[in-house]
Enzyme design. Structure first.
Site, PDB file in Angstrom:
ATOM      1  CB  THR A 194     -17.104  -2.114 -22.707  1.00 34.44           C
ATOM      2  OG1 THR A 194     -16.667  -2.417 -21.388  1.00 34.44           O
ATOM      3  CG2 THR A 194     -17.347  -3.393 -23.454  1.00 34.44           C
TER       4      THR A 194
ATOM      5  CD  GLU B 276     -15.687  -2.943 -12.337  1.00 32.50           C
ATOM      6  OE1 GLU B 276     -14.455  -3.002 -12.295  1.00 32.50           O
ATOM      7  OE2 GLU B 276     -16.319  -1.954 -12.748  1.00 32.50           O
TER       8      GLU B 276
END
Lengths: 708, 708
Positions: B167, B452
């Site tokens: 990320t 997730e």
């Protein structure tokens, strides 16, 4: 320390040489202008934002801004360091803020309301709040004029610091079972206070853990061996100079909570603690030197205070949600993600507010925020009317106002909390980070479902009142004390079974249509309950009915209060339209929010409305379509609707909610600043490495060397 | 440090002379036996608790208990001090636990699964989890055999500590838009890594802030100016001896979060960082020394890992709720409140579990906990079958399994979190205190709606797959890849419009009846969506459809997954019944939980089932009555149902959830112990008084003296 400036993050404490440097670099970065994404959005707002702010805040706006400006001019009140300090450090920081406010309160001769505004302006939770908003009002409503003359100045000028000590380790909402005793000792004209068991220790009072040296202790009044129930006593618990516990007082902090951790919630054990007789608070009852008990005349005033606090919780729910939405809406207009393959996007990612699901979540929550603030306004008004009536001896409004305030507190705290959490989640990853500004807001406000009456218990109070007043009306034939919308149903009990909604598909849904629907649902639930009582309880309504039907009664109260929420919104808009000057743009957007709110609440429980055929499938489908139309129609006003809440950047203390929309720079500066406040490892290296990891790595190297 | 004993609170760190004394007194108090309230409740359980535990945990039970016992035998793992330590102190404590586990892992030659069990047994969140459960599996699935030979031992024996860096500050779920680049430099056979913009800095990776010296960095692979998409690279980010950042690496901690605060989530900026070519992970792709790109053969294995992690989240949701319920049910059987005026009570207060509303909340949540654990079992099974198929090159199951795991992760994390929070609130005041054990559980698990794959995005994936496979089946006429329950509806699209539920009022509701109802609802929502596509999108399904109908598509996915949850519960019971030896008592109570779960989910969205007349009002009413019957019938099994979860007191770390039910003593000991860890004021007096309050009091005295 820096000044609390336009950036919102100002970097106040340092424990390393580079903090100052980081702070200055950050301030430079953040002093830049509003990002173009928000400039262009703000150009599209359809209504005058300032007029909306005036409507929301009301006549206090000017005063509120004045106080807010004063607070923001002083570096003490920077919130930037808070996310990086320990619980204990934050407690001390909160006391520093409190000390400054007390100084100003005396210097500027602030009123009680001014002080509340100032505390709110800090954007922080202060232990002082318990002293100012709970302890002092308790003195005011519970002490005789004589007592007040002595004690109020001490408390007002903070010569003493007090807390409100009611809840015990084993006893919460059921006040009848409190165990702490205050036994009158005629020989010395004193009371002796005792917490005779483990479960009777006072548990939870805010500002008791460390701050207070006095407490309003609720204890059973025992006169000549007879128990006169629970009453408040003023008890000194710490030495006024050394701040050490007084003899017989055991005081402690109850430890970390899920939120509100600036506040030193504490416990108190009392063992043979003596206080003079005249520290029983004697406005509402009196005890003579001989130990004779007498009732006072203002017995109902306590209820008025309770109503006020609940009205405040309803309003705060709305404003807390407003704060969360301010962060989320601004972020959602700057953050882009996905959607780049859509033909209209030309490879650019979409503003996340333009994802239909994001817009749906934030806009329906926006409608709730406005609805709750409106209900807060209406309830506060009702509180004032009711208070002046009560003082004149007229208690006609009291029972309904009290019951309404209970259920509405429960409903609104529940709904707004759920929406705050949903708003936090709508921010994705950063929503989980303290930098979002929503984490602390959420965990602090989480207490409101439990304090001032746990929500289930409050709903049951509302349901009890509703059933009792309906049954009384049926018996007497007098319908004056029955909520007006239920009167037709009482007159004709078969009414619900064939009634249909007048809702027209394809058209906007009027406030009256919505209000009627909520009345219908409530009447149906009520009649089901009345039928059950008639069939199964020959002696009528009793606590056994409540015990057997709690789940349904909570549903009934929810239904009742959802109706109130919808009607209060209408009443608030109506009042605004009547007053001059009402801005047409403001009214238009408020009406949209009102319709959206009414439809969304209804659709969340659509089964309730379609089950008996009141709404047809086609009508229910139209409600859903119309809701979507309204969500889409409000798209370009969302930024105006959050700007109108008028939060300062320092109050928001959010990296993503800033007025200027610099969401990435500020997250980065936030993290870098935080690192300057974080402890180093014991040998001056990286925290954790010096203490533990270097041994782990050495061990790993040895094993691998011997193996490989 | 004391030993982690039966009491659960063991008092490990001291910063004052009296901590040891307090700890010993506490240990004495807490070593007392189980309270009579729980002894008598346990005597009434209808099923063998141990057999239920075996069913829930499965074949790992013995091994799990062995490891748990080892962990509990070592004082390092006491959780008692955690609620009173700062974020930094807790991080170091978590590393101490990690170091011990790594030592044992090597000493006892633990497997990957053993290590996961050991980490779970601590009842704590460890940065080590990111290394063991994310970094090492990434190496295993992404590195070539050659690469693994070099790197796996280093990681396995913790000579290096790694994190998973994907990320970025500006990029979350949309991996296509990650900005970090890895440009091939043929001259030196290296990659140069860069985070060229503010928004491209890696943001969020757990264990990056301080712990890791290596990272699996996801970056755009650039070969001779051409972008080959995002792939994983192994990058050294800190010096292996000094632990200082490597040249070109900027590393920091992203600061406090709403939970999971032992974990050092961090950020990483890369500027011209060079790594050898063979640190591109080359199992699934390869790059030659000349910079030629080649696809590998195991491209689908990444999906398998994703499915596993989502299955784990589904299961964890159930177990986290189980943990919350363990605390709340035990507390609700000891705590009494109100109801003392009921005729049956003779003035005694009622156990709060015997308040109908409390029982309703906890029992419906219990059904959900069991449903989620069952779904976790079924999903994990599906993962294993799918994995072995994929390895054989058979990917027939993959698309459905992946889609199912997405939506089910979203649904279950949502539902269980809501239930955990409701369970926390059901504990009243103490639920807000860290002592409840539920606060940390809740705030930690809150991440699961976001990590997730954010839940909305996951639901849209499921909905996309569902629509696409239906449309493909309609086009081709082949119905093999369509969920079985939808086949009748595909064969006869008018089926939904006249179908009625076979549910019989006055009787238990069979699993099949419930399953049919969920299929019906799903088919109806699906047909509505297909109609809309047919009418408004002449070119068929596209991303524009998703953009325009997100809210409805999320609803569709929820409906689909609620059906799966109900069917998985049935499958799990069925499998248990088939296996030997199945205990009849266990089956009976599981069947009740299953029926309760199916009914409760249905009633939460009853509008969906009555709107088109599939359920009649009478049937819906019966569902409600039957739900209440089941809640009441399960009353005396609740304690057995939580005991079967088999949590140790140290895992629970709760003052109210202890096996022995000593809820008041332990809250008191907890608070007193906490005070020994809390800082004193700067002059050795009360914290806050020395620093601030004494000045406030002095000022108050002066003002009042001059006035009074």
């Amino acid at each position: 320390m820096g000044k609390v400036g336009e950036g919102g993050f100002v970097f106040s404490q340092s424990n390393g040489g580079d903090a100052q440097e980081v702070a200055e670099a950050a301030a430079r970065t953040l002093r830049r202008k509003v990002v173009p994404e928000l400039v262009s959005e703000r150009a599209l707002i359809s209504f005058p934002v300032e007029a909306m702010t005036k409507f929301l805040v009301g006549r206090d706006l000017e005063r509120q801004r004045e106080i807010c400006q004063l607070v923001e001019s002083d570096e003490t009140f920077s919130n930037a360091d808070r996310p990086f300090l320990s619980r204990e450090q934050n407690y001390v920081r909160a006391l520093q803020k409190a000390a400054k406010l007390v100084e100003w309160k005396i210097q500027h001769k602030w009123s009680e309301d001014d002080m509340l505004m100032a505390m709110k302006a800090t954007g922080d939770s202060l232990p002082l709040f318990l002293h100012e908003a709970l302890f002092i009002p308790t003195l005011k409503t519970q002490m005789s004029d004589e007592q007040l003359k002595k004690w109020l100045p001490l408390a007002w000028n903070c010569e003493i610091f007090g807390c409100y000590a009611q809840t015990e380790l084993g006893h919460g909402s059921n006040l009848r079972k409190l165990e702490t005793t205050a036994t009158f000792i005629p020989e010395s004209d004193e009371f002796e206070l005792n917490t005779p068991t483990l479960t009777s220790k006072k548990w939870w009072p805010g500002a008791l853990g460390q701050s207070s040296n006095f407490a309003a202790v609720y204890a059973r009044l025992i006169l000549h061996g007879r128990d006169y129930g629970v009453h408040p006593f003023l008890v000194q618990i710490r030495d006024r100079l050394t701040h050490q516990p007084m003899p017989g007082c055991e005081i402690g902090n109850i430890g970390k909570k899920i939120g509100f951790d600036n506040i030193d919630n504490g416990f108190l054990g009392l063992s043979k603690v003596r206080i003079p007789r005249d520290q029983l608070m004697m406005r509402n009852i009196q005890v003579s030197p001989k130990g004779e008990f007498q009732h006072g005349k203002h017995g109902k005033l306590g209820y008025a205070t309770m109503i006020k606090i609940r009205a405040i919780i309803v309003r705060n729910g709305g404003w807390s949600l407003a704060q969360a939405l301010t962060c989320a809406v601004r972020y959602s207009l700057v953050r882009t993600q996905g959607g780049e393959t859509l033909p209209s996007q030309g490879g650019r990612e979409v503003k996340i507010l333009d994802h239909a699901m994001q817009r749906f979540r934030l806009t329906t929550s926006m409608a709730l925020a406005y609805a709750s603030i409106m209900s807060g306004i209406v309830m506060m008004d009702l509180y004032h009317r009711n208070l002046s009536n009560t003082l004149k001896g007229d208690v006609a409004l009291l029972a309904e106002t009290h019951a309404t305030s209970s259920g509405l507190k429960a409903l609104c705290s529940d709904l707004t909390l759920h929406a705050i959490e949903d708003t936090r989640r709508a921010c994705g990853g950063v929503g989980y980070n303290w930098a979002s500004g929503i984490c602390e807001l959420y965990t602090t406000f989480l207490q409101d479902v439990t304090v001032e009456g746990e929500n289930t218990i409050l709903h049951l109070q509302t349901a009890r009142w509703l059933l009792k007043s309906i049954l009384a009306a049926q018996k007497s034939g007098k319908l004056d004390n029955v909520p007006s919308g239920l009167v037709p149903y009482l007159k004709d009990p078969s009414f619900t079974s064939h009634q249909k909604s007048a809702l027209l598909t394809g058209r906007p849904v009027s406030a009256q249509t919505l209000i009627d629907a909520y009345w219908h649902r409530e009447a149906r639930l009520l009649q089901e309950m009345l039928d059950r009582i008639r069939q199964h309880y020959p002696s009528g309504f009793s606590e056994q009915v409540v015990a057997d039907h709690m789940v349904d009664l909570v549903e009934l109260s929810r239904a009742h209060c959802e109706g109130i929420l919808v009607r209060n919104f209408e009443d608030a808009i109506h009042a605004y339209e009547q007053g001059a000057p009402a801005h047409k743009g403001v009214v238009t957007v408020l009406r949209m929010l009102q319709e959206l709110h009414g439809l969304h609440r209804l659709l969340e429980r659509v089964g309730d409305f379609v089950l008996d055929g009141y709404l047809s499938p086609a009508q229910a489908t139209w409600c859903k379509e119309r809701r979507q139309e309204l969500v889409d129609a409000l798209r370009y006003d969302l930024i105006g609707l959050v700007d109108a809440f008028d939060f300062s950047d320092n109050q928001l203390n959010s990296a993503i909610g800033r007025f200027d929309g610099r969401v990435y720079e500020s997250q980065y500066e936030w993290a870098k600043y935080g690192m300057t406040l974080v402890a180093k490892g014991k040998d001056g290296g990286v925290l954790g490495h010096d203490e533990v990891l270097q041994h782990v790595f050495t061990q790993g190297r040895k094993i691998n060397a011997s193996k490989l």
